[in-house]
Write a protein that holds these residues in place. Structure first.
Motif, PDB file in Angstrom:
ATOM      1  N   THR A  52       4.935   8.034   0.144  1.00 48.21           N
ATOM      2  CA  THR A  52       6.268   8.055   0.734  1.00 48.21           C
ATOM      3  C   THR A  52       6.473   9.314   1.563  1.00 48.21           C
ATOM      4  O   THR A  52       6.174  10.421   1.108  1.00 48.21           O
ATOM      5  N   LEU A  53       6.965   9.129   2.789  1.00 41.04           N
ATOM      6  CA  LEU A  53       7.292  10.277   3.635  1.00 41.04           C
ATOM      7  C   LEU A  53       8.781  10.197   3.962  1.00 41.04           C
ATOM      8  O   LEU A  53       9.217   9.423   4.811  1.00 41.04           O
ATOM      9  N   SER A  54       9.567  10.987   3.230  1.00 38.34           N
ATOM     10  CA  SER A  54      11.023  10.938   3.341  1.00 38.34           C
ATOM     11  C   SER A  54      11.496  11.935   4.386  1.00 38.34           C
ATOM     12  O   SER A  54      11.542  13.140   4.144  1.00 38.34           O
ATOM     13  N   MET A  55      11.799  11.444   5.577  1.00 33.93           N
ATOM     14  CA  MET A  55      12.362  12.320   6.613  1.00 33.93           C
ATOM     15  C   MET A  55      13.238  11.525   7.564  1.00 33.93           C
ATOM     16  O   MET A  55      12.957  10.374   7.877  1.00 33.93           O
ATOM     17  N   GLY A  56      14.333  12.145   7.987  1.00 37.04           N
ATOM     18  CA  GLY A  56      15.274  11.520   8.894  1.00 37.04           C
ATOM     19  C   GLY A  56      16.634  11.325   8.249  1.00 37.04           C
ATOM     20  O   GLY A  56      16.735  10.812   7.132  1.00 37.04           O
ATOM     21  N   MET A  57      17.691  11.779   8.948  1.00 36.58           N
ATOM     22  CA  MET A  57      19.069  11.641   8.511  1.00 36.58           C
ATOM     23  C   MET A  57      19.862  10.992   9.657  1.00 36.58           C
ATOM     24  O   MET A  57      19.272  10.542  10.634  1.00 36.58           O
ATOM     25  N   SER A  58      21.185  10.943   9.527  1.00 30.89           N
ATOM     26  CA  SER A  58      21.992  10.242  10.538  1.00 30.89           C
ATOM     27  C   SER A  58      21.661  10.667  11.967  1.00 30.89           C
ATOM     28  O   SER A  58      21.512   9.833  12.853  1.00 30.89           O
ATOM     29  N   SER A  59      21.529  11.972  12.178  1.00 32.21           N
ATOM     30  CA  SER A  59      21.414  12.462  13.546  1.00 32.21           C
ATOM     31  C   SER A  59      19.992  12.397  14.093  1.00 32.21           C
ATOM     32  O   SER A  59      19.792  12.453  15.301  1.00 32.21           O
ATOM     33  N   ASP A  60      19.002  12.298  13.192  1.00 31.24           N
ATOM     34  CA  ASP A  60      17.623  12.403  13.709  1.00 31.24           C
ATOM     35  C   ASP A  60      16.679  11.317  13.174  1.00 31.24           C
ATOM     36  O   ASP A  60      15.473  11.429  13.316  1.00 31.24           O
ATOM     37  N   TYR A  61      17.235  10.258  12.585  1.00 30.30           N
ATOM     38  CA  TYR A  61      16.346   9.276  11.943  1.00 30.30           C
ATOM     39  C   TYR A  61      15.462   8.529  12.934  1.00 30.30           C
ATOM     40  O   TYR A  61      14.332   8.151  12.604  1.00 30.30           O
ATOM     41  N   LYS A  62      15.962   8.350  14.174  1.00 28.16           N
ATOM     42  CA  LYS A  62      15.130   7.638  15.157  1.00 28.16           C
ATOM     43  C   LYS A  62      13.889   8.446  15.515  1.00 28.16           C
ATOM     44  O   LYS A  62      12.793   7.896  15.644  1.00 28.16           O
ATOM     45  N   ILE A  63      14.079   9.743  15.657  1.00 27.22           N
ATOM     46  CA  ILE A  63      12.935  10.622  15.940  1.00 27.22           C
ATOM     47  C   ILE A  63      11.981  10.603  14.742  1.00 27.22           C
ATOM     48  O   ILE A  63      10.764  10.503  14.895  1.00 27.22           O
ATOM     49  N   ALA A  64      12.562  10.663  13.551  1.00 25.48           N
ATOM     50  CA  ALA A  64      11.743  10.674  12.330  1.00 25.48           C
ATOM     51  C   ALA A  64      10.884   9.403  12.244  1.00 25.48           C
ATOM     52  O   ALA A  64       9.700   9.467  11.898  1.00 25.48           O
ATOM     53  N   LEU A  65      11.481   8.264  12.581  1.00 24.54           N
ATOM     54  CA  LEU A  65      10.727   7.002  12.539  1.00 24.54           C
ATOM     55  C   LEU A  65       9.561   7.039  13.519  1.00 24.54           C
ATOM     56  O   LEU A  65       8.443   6.629  13.209  1.00 24.54           O
ATOM     57  N   GLN A  66       9.840   7.568  14.702  1.00 24.49           N
ATOM     58  CA  GLN A  66       8.769   7.658  15.707  1.00 24.49           C
ATOM     59  C   GLN A  66       7.650   8.582  15.241  1.00 24.49           C
ATOM     60  O   GLN A  66       6.489   8.412  15.608  1.00 24.49           O
ATOM     61  N   GLU A  67       8.013   9.556  14.414  1.00 24.26           N
ATOM     62  CA  GLU A  67       7.004  10.521  13.948  1.00 24.26           C
ATOM     63  C   GLU A  67       6.358  10.093  12.631  1.00 24.26           C
ATOM     64  O   GLU A  67       5.613  10.856  12.029  1.00 24.26           O
ATOM     65  N   GLY A  68       6.678   8.897  12.158  1.00 24.68           N
ATOM     66  CA  GLY A  68       5.933   8.372  11.012  1.00 24.68           C
ATOM     67  C   GLY A  68       6.663   8.341   9.676  1.00 24.68           C
ATOM     68  O   GLY A  68       6.035   8.116   8.636  1.00 24.68           O
ATOM     69  N   SER A  69       7.952   8.551   9.685  1.00 28.08           N
ATOM     70  CA  SER A  69       8.717   8.462   8.432  1.00 28.08           C
ATOM     71  C   SER A  69       8.654   7.044   7.874  1.00 28.08           C
ATOM     72  O   SER A  69       8.644   6.064   8.625  1.00 28.08           O
ATOM     73  N   ASN A  70       8.604   6.934   6.537  1.00 26.20           N
ATOM     74  CA  ASN A  70       8.769   5.596   5.948  1.00 26.20           C
ATOM     75  C   ASN A  70       9.901   5.552   4.926  1.00 26.20           C
ATOM     76  O   ASN A  70      10.027   4.597   4.172  1.00 26.20           O
ATOM     77  N   MET A  71      10.732   6.598   4.937  1.00 26.70           N
ATOM     78  CA  MET A  71      11.957   6.586   4.139  1.00 26.70           C
ATOM     79  C   MET A  71      12.977   7.500   4.805  1.00 26.70           C
ATOM     80  O   MET A  71      12.698   8.674   5.043  1.00 26.70           O
ATOM     81  N   VAL A  72      14.138   6.928   5.149  1.00 30.29           N
ATOM     82  CA  VAL A  72      15.177   7.764   5.768  1.00 30.29           C
ATOM     83  C   VAL A  72      16.360   7.892   4.815  1.00 30.29           C
ATOM     84  O   VAL A  72      16.602   7.014   3.983  1.00 30.29           O
ATOM     85  N   ARG A  73      17.066   9.006   4.921  1.00 23.46           N
ATOM     86  CA  ARG A  73      18.217   9.277   4.055  1.00 23.46           C
ATOM     87  C   ARG A  73      19.446   9.395   4.954  1.00 23.46           C
ATOM     88  O   ARG A  73      19.614  10.377   5.661  1.00 23.46           O
ATOM     89  N   ILE A  74      20.281   8.358   4.935  1.00 21.77           N
ATOM     90  CA  ILE A  74      21.375   8.318   5.900  1.00 21.77           C
ATOM     91  C   ILE A  74      22.725   8.227   5.206  1.00 21.77           C
ATOM     92  O   ILE A  74      22.956   7.339   4.374  1.00 21.77           O
TER      93      ILE A  74
END
Ligand SMILES: *Cc1c(COP(=O)(O)O)cnc(C)c1O
Length: 225
Positions: free
Chosen positions: A191-213
């Motif tokens: 699990t790679l937990s990265m990305g919140m409301s303001s930056d989750y799209k960038i996080a997804l592009q960089e390989g996140s597989n869990m976002v916290r929004i």
């Protein structure tokens, strides 16, 4: 106050089964959580131990609770009976305490190691060398049968600089990939937990597989409630 169904659908569509969504409900009332739960959301994240335990008591028991804040060792015992995933583990001593408390409930608790990836000094987390040490310790047979380290978590700088945010997430992904091959009884990075409301799209592009929004779904938080 109620949740934004349209945003929930937009975010869910953006994730496209590539990433799990943790709905961050800190400071938000039970009713808002139930509203999202009724739409099918089962993973919720909280930052404060007391708030989490109160919500756990009042809400359906098939909710998977994520603890995403900074966890103090003396408070571990309050969440070990039920927590699904602890995102912010940043020391060996905290791991030991989680293991000890989990043993009392005969549970194996999922943990993510938090990395310090932002340029800001205020955020918690391990640096690269500390991560290497910890993983070494796990490989050399550190006996903690009641924990499972299943991934990494990080927060990018609070900034409008998209390039900087992308770079920070990218660095975390590199570390994740570097240690992905390491498999011990209680360490397997998935699990790679990265990305919140303001930056989750960038996080997804960089390989996140869990976002916290949070605020995108529940609206802005009011800390003076
Ligand atoms: C509050 C919080 C979030 C959610 O933040 P939003 O900007 O509201 O999406 C995510 N991760 C952590 C660790 C948080 O503390």
């Amino acid at each position: 106050m109620s949740i934004n169904v349209e945003k929930y659908n937009t975010v869910s569509a953006a994730l496209q089964n590539k990433a799990a969504l943790v709905a961050v409900s800190k400071t938000k009332p039970i009713e808002d959580i139930l509203e999202l739960y009724t739409l099918g959301q089962k993973d919720f994240g909280e930052n404060y131990v007391q708030e989490l335990t109160e919500k756990y008591e009042h809400l359906p028991k098939d909710i998977r609770w994520h603890f995403i804040g900074h966890l103090q060792s003396n408070k571990v015992k309050y969440i070990t009976p039920f927590v699904h995933l602890i995102h912010g583990v940043d020391s060996a001593s905290l791991l030991k305490e989680i293991n000890k408390q989990a043993a009392k409930h005969n549970r194996i608790i999922n943990c993510l190691l938090q990395l310090h990836i932002a340029t800001e000094e205020t955020k918690f987390g391990l640096n690269e060398a500390e991560l290497a040490d910890l993983i070494n310790e796990m490989q050399s047979g550190s006996v903690m049968p009641h924990i499972k380290i299943c991934g990494l978590m990080g927060m990018a700088s609070f900034s409008n600089d998209e390039k900087l945010i992308r770079e920070e997430f990218g660095n975390l992904k590199k570390l994740f990939d570097k240690y992905a091959a390491v498999q011990t009884d209680n360490l397997q990075l998935q699990t790679l937990s990265m990305g919140m409301s303001s930056d989750y799209k960038i996080a997804l592009q960089e390989g996140s597989n869990m976002v916290r929004i949070g605020s995108l779904l529940f609206g802005e938080r009011n800390y003076n409630r």
